[in-house]
Design an enzyme around this catalytic site. Sequence first.
Site, mmCIF file in Angstrom:
data_model
loop_
_atom_site.group_PDB
_atom_site.id
_atom_site.type_symbol
_atom_site.label_atom_id
_atom_site.label_comp_id
_atom_site.label_asym_id
_atom_site.label_seq_id
_atom_site.Cartn_x
_atom_site.Cartn_y
_atom_site.Cartn_z
ATOM 1 N N ASP A 38 -83.728 -26.857 -4.828
ATOM 2 C CA ASP A 38 -84.084 -25.462 -4.546
ATOM 3 C C ASP A 38 -85.606 -25.295 -4.654
ATOM 4 O OD1 ASP A 38 -83.555 -22.745 -4.092
ATOM 5 O OD2 ASP A 38 -83.415 -22.308 -6.239
ATOM 6 N N THR B 35 -79.773 -16.027 -11.327
ATOM 7 C CA THR B 35 -79.906 -15.160 -12.500
ATOM 8 C C THR B 35 -78.577 -14.548 -12.953
ATOM 9 O OG1 THR B 35 -82.126 -14.644 -11.716
ATOM 10 C CG2 THR B 35 -81.241 -13.219 -13.430
HETATM 11 P P1 13P Z 1 -81.493 -15.016 -8.188
HETATM 12 O O1 13P Z 1 -81.909 -15.674 -9.451
HETATM 13 O O2 13P Z 1 -82.138 -13.694 -7.988
HETATM 14 O O3 13P Z 1 -80.005 -14.948 -8.054
HETATM 15 O O4 13P Z 1 -82.052 -15.927 -6.987
HETATM 16 C C1 13P Z 1 -81.587 -17.240 -6.842
HETATM 17 C C2 13P Z 1 -82.307 -17.960 -5.775
HETATM 18 O O5 13P Z 1 -82.687 -17.418 -4.764
HETATM 19 C C3 13P Z 1 -82.544 -19.407 -5.950
HETATM 20 O O6 13P Z 1 -83.326 -19.927 -4.942
#
Ligand code: 13P
Length: 288
Positions: free
Chosen positions: A84, A232
């Site tokens: 990611d 999150t």
């Molecule tokens: P959140 O933490 O807001 O869910 O976003 C996750 C994300 O986009 C990881 O690349």
Amino acid sequence: MLVSAKEMLTKAKAGHYAVGQFNINNLEWTKAVLLTAQELNSPVILGVSEGAGKYMCGYKTVVGMVNGMLEELNITVPVALHLDHGSYEGAKKCIEAGFSSVMFDGSHYPIEENIEKTKELVSICNEKGLSIEAEVGSIGGEEDGVIGKGECADPNECKQIADLGVTMLAAGIGNIHGKYPANWEGLSFETLDAVQQKTGDMPLVLHGGTGIPEDMIKQAISLGVAKINVNTECQLSFAAATRKYVEAGKDLEGKGFDPRKLLAPGFEAIKATVKEKMELFGSVNKAN
Ligand code: 13P
């Protein structure tokens, strides 16, 4: 066996649903996401940020853990292991370590440099049969110390990057990592619509899945979003359930301090959050 995210996302875009990317942080997280995907017969993408990769003792450790679980837990649904928001170097390391998918986030570079670096990584990934995600227009908020302003992508730049042969494209549409502030203006569907018109069949990625209202999620999927990232929200669920256990004094009763007991409510809470998201995204029973 880990698979590239290409087939699951092509099917998702054509079938008007989205596959969830759930970021993992440790063994409990990984097990919770994999078991939920299997129970719901849903494809899934495990997201690993560079910071989380470091925390889990490096990409090779992550690959070993995930491959071990796929075998020992008899996971048969399609699972992609995806870097990611990778740097150029990070993406190369993950490709070496055995990830089945990477994101190269060159959104902070001038567009020419983003194109150049994305192009190189596309050719490496193509050769190895891996999927690759690129990003245009940075996602707002803070993630692992990287702070993005959160801007709307330029649809023409999206087309330039999509034409390089990436598997999926993350376009900034006013989305933010972490909790949304009270004065958030919402997603820019105008931008998303324009991006989809320029990029056609390209599966689009919505980052910052935490806290986006259900109707906006559904509208985003109707406009070509086929992958939604959630991080999150699982962290908040895990923390709340763990807090409840400790505040109830359960860790002080009998062997309640045993990590297998102490972490169990958090584990169940992640499973519940992942289930809720898979149902909302429409990926349940889409494993084959
Ligand atoms: P959140 O933490 O807001 O869910 O976003 C996750 C994300 O986009 C990881 O690349």
